[in-house]
Design an enzyme around this catalytic site. Structure first.
Site, PDB file in Angstrom:
ATOM      1  N   ASN A 241      42.508  44.646  48.223  1.00  0.00           N
ATOM      2  CA  ASN A 241      42.489  44.712  46.756  1.00  0.00           C
ATOM      3  C   ASN A 241      42.391  46.168  46.329  1.00  0.00           C
ATOM      4  O   ASN A 241      42.315  47.064  47.166  1.00  0.00           O
ATOM      5  CB  ASN A 241      41.337  43.862  46.199  1.00  0.00           C
ATOM      6  CG  ASN A 241      39.994  44.348  46.686  1.00  0.00           C
ATOM      7  OD1 ASN A 241      39.603  45.475  46.434  1.00  0.00           O
ATOM      8  ND2 ASN A 241      39.285  43.500  47.426  1.00  0.00           N
TER       9      ASN A 241
ATOM     10  N   LYS B 135      52.471  41.261  66.154  1.00  0.00           N
ATOM     11  CA  LYS B 135      53.149  41.399  64.853  1.00  0.00           C
ATOM     12  C   LYS B 135      54.060  40.188  64.599  1.00  0.00           C
ATOM     13  O   LYS B 135      54.852  39.809  65.454  1.00  0.00           O
ATOM     14  CB  LYS B 135      53.968  42.690  64.845  1.00  0.00           C
ATOM     15  CG  LYS B 135      54.538  42.995  63.482  1.00  0.00           C
ATOM     16  CD  LYS B 135      55.376  44.254  63.493  1.00  0.00           C
ATOM     17  CE  LYS B 135      56.171  44.307  62.193  1.00  0.00           C
ATOM     18  NZ  LYS B 135      57.238  45.268  62.249  1.00  0.00           N
TER      19      LYS B 135
ATOM     20  N   ILE C 123      28.577  37.207  50.232  1.00  0.00           N
ATOM     21  CA  ILE C 123      27.460  38.010  50.751  1.00  0.00           C
ATOM     22  C   ILE C 123      26.330  38.072  49.725  1.00  0.00           C
ATOM     23  O   ILE C 123      25.148  37.970  50.070  1.00  0.00           O
ATOM     24  CB  ILE C 123      27.949  39.421  51.137  1.00  0.00           C
ATOM     25  CG1 ILE C 123      29.104  39.294  52.142  1.00  0.00           C
ATOM     26  CG2 ILE C 123      26.822  40.243  51.734  1.00  0.00           C
ATOM     27  CD1 ILE C 123      29.893  40.565  52.342  1.00  0.00           C
TER      28      ILE C 123
ATOM     29  N   PHE D 146      27.604  42.624  41.138  1.00  0.00           N
ATOM     30  CA  PHE D 146      28.569  43.079  40.136  1.00  0.00           C
ATOM     31  C   PHE D 146      29.418  41.900  39.708  1.00  0.00           C
ATOM     32  O   PHE D 146      29.578  40.939  40.463  1.00  0.00           O
ATOM     33  CB  PHE D 146      29.462  44.180  40.711  1.00  0.00           C
ATOM     34  CG  PHE D 146      28.811  45.526  40.642  1.00  0.00           C
ATOM     35  CD1 PHE D 146      27.791  45.845  41.529  1.00  0.00           C
ATOM     36  CD2 PHE D 146      29.184  46.461  39.694  1.00  0.00           C
ATOM     37  CE1 PHE D 146      27.148  47.064  41.470  1.00  0.00           C
ATOM     38  CE2 PHE D 146      28.561  47.693  39.619  1.00  0.00           C
ATOM     39  CZ  PHE D 146      27.546  47.993  40.508  1.00  0.00           C
TER      40      PHE D 146
ATOM     41  N   LYS E 125      24.728  32.698  41.764  1.00  0.00           N
ATOM     42  CA  LYS E 125      24.540  33.408  43.031  1.00  0.00           C
ATOM     43  C   LYS E 125      23.064  33.624  43.347  1.00  0.00           C
ATOM     44  O   LYS E 125      22.711  33.962  44.473  1.00  0.00           O
ATOM     45  CB  LYS E 125      25.273  34.733  42.986  1.00  0.00           C
ATOM     46  CG  LYS E 125      26.777  34.561  42.740  1.00  0.00           C
ATOM     47  CD  LYS E 125      27.572  35.578  43.479  1.00  0.00           C
ATOM     48  CE  LYS E 125      29.054  35.443  43.151  1.00  0.00           C
ATOM     49  NZ  LYS E 125      29.895  36.147  44.115  1.00  0.00           N
TER      50      LYS E 125
END
Ligand code: C5P
Length: 409
Positions: A220, A298, A318, A335, A353
């Site tokens: 990302n 690959k 986590i 966050f 969470k």
């Protein structure tokens, strides 16, 4: 260290008498010890005492038919997670440096593919001799880790470097050698003093890479800038920081213990290995999914025109895990990067969470926050939501670090 296997090679020297204490310490951490005793070592410590403390047979001879039949010396050196040589005598170091394999210990050291840690012990003149120093340089070049020797009064009456490191220091070195990557902490004397002195904070940062095959991965756009700034700000207030980072664009700050990982699963394990901690700040942009039908080689187009169907599984969360872990830090901060209804979504996330605080930010592309220099966050706690003005990521980090210091005071 729980469940790790240490192959402990005991050389000949008066400090071999400290090895039973070392075995006790290692076993108290939940690790296994397989002792190997050299002929010279057996002059100082008995095989029986080592095997009783280790709870395993002691290996002594290279050509021990019974032992070879049960487990060959190659396997013995490979099934360990770490090989420790203590005491490492001048003679053992010389044989290691030369690649000799003329007894069980040296053969195991040549046959192993595992990290090796040595704790040298010898007379000060032997230690300072150019031959020993040359061998030491060779061993260092081979990637062998070193603990000690200490300086002090020697059994032979001389004074200087050459005493084997104390068992506690060897245990610390074993822990560091078993850690995923070397620690890069500032020496105690150079740590900034501040309100977080004596506190340990674990920070995650950066993206994760989830492999598809050896050359491709899913990632990302997280740069790791906010996480690195937070680690630096915590360090500046005197905290000992474990910085668990995925492959980020920004370099980790100096003076924090860097644990570099790639995948979410590695990140979770690395975070667990840093505990206990007083606080955790989970700033990483962890991939939600990983590929489970990836390939070790690959992947190739197969000529049919049909792309491979990637199968995904959910990664460990986590933040949610640490919020209910047995060793939960006193303060857990997460966050929430949201693109709409920021406060409502972030507040729900805080509850779901189980963390204490959430720093929520709006990451719609027009904000320029993801990968940018500035951040506009809302701190969400049990008391409510508090908007912070738009400021640099460093300023957000400094303000958060100060709040953490207040909360832990
Ligand atoms: O669920 P979401 O990814 O939006 O949650 C963001 C927060 O959760 C961040 O603090 C992030 O570091 C953390 N997180 C995590 N492990 C995951 C996913 C997110 O720690 N697998």
């Amino acid at each position: 260290m729980l469940g790790k296997r240490i192959l402990l090679i005991v050389g000949g020297g008066i400090s071999a008498t400290k090895i039973p204490a070392l075995i006790r310490l290692i076993r108290a951490e939940g690790a296994h010890v397989t002792p190997v005793l050299t002929a010279a070592g057996a002059e100082f410590v008995t095989p029986l005492s080592l095997s009783v403390l280790a709870g395993e047979a002691v290996h002594q001879a290279l050509f021990d038919v019974a032992a070879e039949a049960e487990i060959g010396h190659i396997q013995l050196s490979r099934r360990a997670d770490l090989v420790v040589v203590a005491p490492a005598t001048a003679d053992l170091m010389a044989r290691m440096a030369a690649g000799l394999a003329n007894d069980l210990a040296s053969t195991l050291l040549l046959a192993t593919d595992k990290p090796v840690l040595i704790a040298p012990a010898m007379n000060v003149r032997m230690w300072q001799h150019p031959a020993t120093q040359r061998n030491l340089a060779t061993l260092r070049g081979d990637g062998i880790a070193l603990v000690g020797p200490d300086e002090g009064e020697m059994a032979c009456g001389e004074y200087g470097p050459g005493r084997m490191a104390e068992p506690g220091a060897i245990l610390d070195a074993i822990r560091a050698a078993l850690a995923p990557v070397p620690l890069r902490l500032l020496p105690e004397a150079q740590m900034p003093r501040g309100p977080l002195a004596g506190r340990h904070v674990v920070v995650t940062s950066g993206p994760t890479h989830e492999p598809i095959d050896p050359v491709r991965y899913i990632a990302n756009r997280s740069s790791g800038a906010q996480g690195a700034a937070i680690a630096a700000a915590l360090r500046d207030l005197g905290a000992r920081v474990s910085f668990v980072t995925g492959p980020a664009q920004v370099s980790p700050p100096e003076g924090v213990a860097v644990i570099a990982v790639e995948t979410a699963q590695q990140m979770r394990e690395a975070v667990e290995a840093t505990l206990p901690a007083d606080a955790a700040v989970m700033a990483a942009a962890v991939a939600d999914w990983r590929v489970v039908n990836g390939s070790d080689s690959k992947m190739k187009k197969d000529g049919t025109g049909r792309p491979p169907a990637l199968e995904m599984a959910e990664n460990p969360d986590i933040l949610a895990w640490i919020s209910q872990a047995p060793q939960r830090p006193r303060l857990v901060v997460g966050f929430a990067a949201e693109t709409d209804d920021v406060i409502a979504h972030a507040s729900a996330k805080r509850a779901r969470k189980g963390c204490d605080w959430i720093l929520a930010n709006d990451v719609r592309p027009d904000t320029g926050i993801m990968g940018g220099a500035e951040n506009a966050v809302t701190l969400i706690t049990a008391e409510g939501a508090e908007d912070w003005p738009r400021m640099t990521k460093q300023a957000v980090a400094a303000r958060l670090a100060a709040r953490i210091a207040d909360a832990l005071a």
